[in-house]
Design a protein around this motif. Structure first.
Motif, short mmCIF file in Angstrom:
data_model
loop_
_atom_site.label_atom_id
_atom_site.label_comp_id
_atom_site.label_asym_id
_atom_site.label_seq_id
_atom_site.Cartn_x
_atom_site.Cartn_y
_atom_site.Cartn_z
N ARG A 137 0.81 4.66 -12.94
CA ARG A 137 0.20 3.50 -12.67
C ARG A 137 -0.30 2.95 -14.05
O ARG A 137 -0.80 3.52 -14.64
N PHE A 173 -10.29 0.02 -3.93
CA PHE A 173 -9.43 0.34 -5.11
C PHE A 173 -9.75 0.39 -6.47
O PHE A 173 -9.49 1.15 -7.29
N GLU A 177 -11.50 3.75 -6.92
CA GLU A 177 -10.45 4.81 -7.16
C GLU A 177 -9.73 4.70 -8.49
O GLU A 177 -9.37 5.87 -8.94
N ARG A 183 1.14 3.74 -2.97
CA ARG A 183 0.88 5.49 -3.00
C ARG A 183 1.90 6.38 -3.40
O ARG A 183 1.75 7.72 -3.72
N ARG A 184 3.16 5.95 -3.32
CA ARG A 184 4.26 6.76 -3.80
C ARG A 184 4.51 6.41 -5.17
O ARG A 184 5.17 7.46 -5.82
N TRP A 189 0.69 -1.24 -0.14
CA TRP A 189 0.03 0.13 -0.13
C TRP A 189 0.93 1.09 0.18
O TRP A 189 0.67 1.98 -0.77
N ASN A 190 1.84 1.26 0.72
CA ASN A 190 2.99 2.40 0.81
C ASN A 190 3.49 2.89 -0.55
O ASN A 190 3.71 3.92 -0.99
N TRP A 233 -3.00 -1.80 -11.06
CA TRP A 233 -4.42 -1.88 -10.41
C TRP A 233 -4.86 -3.32 -10.05
O TRP A 233 -5.33 -3.50 -9.09
#
Length: 542
Positions: free
Chosen positions: A214, A238, A241, A209-210, A205-206, A219
């Motif tokens: 994408r 997800f 999003e 986010r960085r 997840w971290n 995804w």
């Protein structure tokens, strides 16, 4: 033949090799290369290596024929070795039956011949180590990468990250990732996917986010990874999003849809499932067998059996997974007769059921109390369909017999098992004892289960229930005191989810056996919405 004619002849053969469409054409060119008196030895070597390359790599080629050519080349060079290593790795990855050690044998032979590997060699050799999960060999290859000066090559580093993640050496992969001087989206996807595969969802997840860029693979990794980790609600978030953030750039594909449908099935989120079904129709994505099977599963688990049947009937061709999905839907809702009828249809269509099909059939028989039919299914597995019963089939059969209070037959079946009965087998027997108040047998089975898993609270609770139904309240107190002394308690609160106006809400039992007030309010809200009353949910907030 003069020099211009020789060059013309050589180039003609080269054009034939480069543009061939059938192995027959390559064999004709090979024959000319071997027999022609007009070619120099350098010409023969050059043309043979080109022929080998296309024969090994092209979809029209033949790997066995390429291998035969390779074995007759004296002093093969780096180009030849790379072609053969790439061919063997590619064919193995594509599911072809090849000697899995050949790419690494060729690499070792190449080094023995004094030929240094280059940037084209390593990605394929590392890919082979990844496929075979050869951790020690792969780490040795990593050392060669550094020795030969390719430690900063982006493609090789990406391959190594995938290798370390596949071998569950996540710390090595992360160290390599953090030390990279340059990363591309493949680097990020490899690291994110590796974290998900190894259960480190927080790191995934971290990293996610960085990411500045994408793609669909990113995804899909997150959605599928969270579904597989038992977090379907987060997976749907997800997906939502993805549509809001990258909706104009990244479009869902079949993998996305299948994973989202799986999440909807786990949550019972029928509104989301209906939207996905509608999106499929609007987007023009192919309704292949995988997608339709996922739709059947989703509608079945959301309680819409009729819709599942509709999707099933719309399928022009069905594989065993599609039939099994429909049988499992019927089993889930207690339609044992319909599930058994599908098995007969499978016979007509000459589709052979597999071991999962019989799990569904036996489950259907258990839920409907079909003892005779359950016995038939269990026997037919081995004798009619050559499917050897596994431990979970025995658990299902014990469940059928125990629900019908046929305890002697259930015990005899357990004794006949060719493998050691597990907690599910004994648990099925315990459930029957609890249902029918068989204290003597229930006590024995519960103690056996407690022996197997001494900190599993469920077995103690079941034993307490059996004692309570028999009026043995001193034994109930004794068991509860023992649980308290040993610190045995339910590890996590009970949790339920319900979909209201397209939003999945979660409520849980916290603390003791009581629902918290906020959870009760949510239940009331959901019931009111279901009754289509005109009250607003916000009216209850006070």
């Amino acid at each position: 033949m003069n020099e211009p004619q020789r060059l013309y002849f050589r180039n003609s053969l080269l054009r034939l090799i480069n543009g061939f469409k059938a192995i027959r054409e390559l064999k004709q060119a090979h024959s000319q290369i071997i027999k022609s008196p007009y070619l120099l030895e350098t010409d023969r070597y050059f043309l043979t290596t080109r022929l080998l390359f296309f024969c090994a790599i092209s979809e029209f080629g033949s790997l066995p024929y390429a291998t035969n050519i390779f074995q007759h080349i004296h002093n093969p060079n780096l180009f030849v070795y790379n072609a053969m290593i790439r061919a063997y790795v590619s064919k193995s990855s594509g599911g072809h039956q090849t000697n899995s050690s050949l790419p690494l044998i060729l690499y070792k032979q190449m080094l023995f011949d004094g030929i240094r590997a280059d940037s084209l060699t390593f990605p394929f050799v590392i890919k082979e180590c990844t496929r075979m999960v050869y951790d020690h060999t792969g780490r040795a290859i990593d050392a060669h990468v550094i020795k030969f000066g390719f430690h900063d090559n982006l493609y090789i580093q990406n391959a190594l990250i995938s290798f370390y993640c596949e071998c569950r050496l996540l710390a090595h992969a992360r160290k390599l990732f953090d030390e990279m001087s340059k990363r591309d989206i493949v680097s990020w996807n490899a690291m994110v996917g590796g974290c998900l595969k190894n259960g480190d969802l927080d790191s995934a997840w971290n990293l996610f986010r960085r990411m500045e860029e994408r793609n669909i693979y990113t995804w899909n990794s997150m959605i599928t990874g969270f579904v597989n980790a038992g977090l379907p609600k987060e997976a749907l978030q997800f997906f939502q999003e993805m549509q809001m953030v990258d909706g104009n750039v990244v479009r869902p594909d079949k993998i996305t849809i299948a994973s989202v449908l799986s999440a909807c099935a786990s949550l019972g989120a029928i509104d989301h499932g209906n939207w996905v079904h509608g999106y499929l129709k609007r987007s023009g994505l192919e309704f292949d067998m995988v997608i339709r099977t996922a739709l059947i599963d989703m509608y079945g688990k959301c309680g819409h059996v009729e819709r599942a049947v509709e999707v099933f009937k719309e399928m022009l061709s069905k594989d065993v997974l599609a039939w099994t999905a429909m049988i499992s839907v019927f089993a889930l809702h207690g339609y044992a007769k319909e599930a058994l009828d599908l098995l007969k249809e499978m016979d007509v269509q000459e589709v052979k059921p597999n071991h999962i099909t019989f799990v569904g059939l036996l489950s259907a028989c258990a839920h409907s109390g079909f003892v005779k039919e359950g016995r038939w299914c269990f026997d037919a597995m081995r004798h009619d369909y050559s499917v050897e019963p596994q431990v979970y089939h025995y658990a299902s059969m014990v469940d059928i017999l125990s629900r019908a209070a046929l305890f002697e037959e259930a015990e005899a079946l357990i004794r006949s098992m060719p493998m050691e009965p597990d907690v599910f087998v004994w648990g099925a027997l315990l459930g029957g004892c609890q249902m029918h108040g068989n204290v003597e047998l229930g006590e024995k089975v519960a103690l056996r289960l407690i022996n197997l898993e001494p900190f599993n609270h469920a077995f103690y609770i079941n034993l307490c229930d059996i004692y309570a139904k028999a009026g043995r309240f001193d034994d109930v107190k004794r068991i509860r005191n023992f649980m308290q002394e040993k610190g045995i308690q339910k590890s996590s609160p009970g949790c339920s989810m319900i979909e209201v106006d397209g939003i999945v809400h979660e409520f849980s039992v916290r603390g003791s056996q009581e629902l918290m007030m906020e959870d009760i309010i949510w239940v009331l809200k959901c019931l009111i919405c279901e009754m289509r009353m005109n009250w607003h949910v916000n009216d209850f907030d006070s």
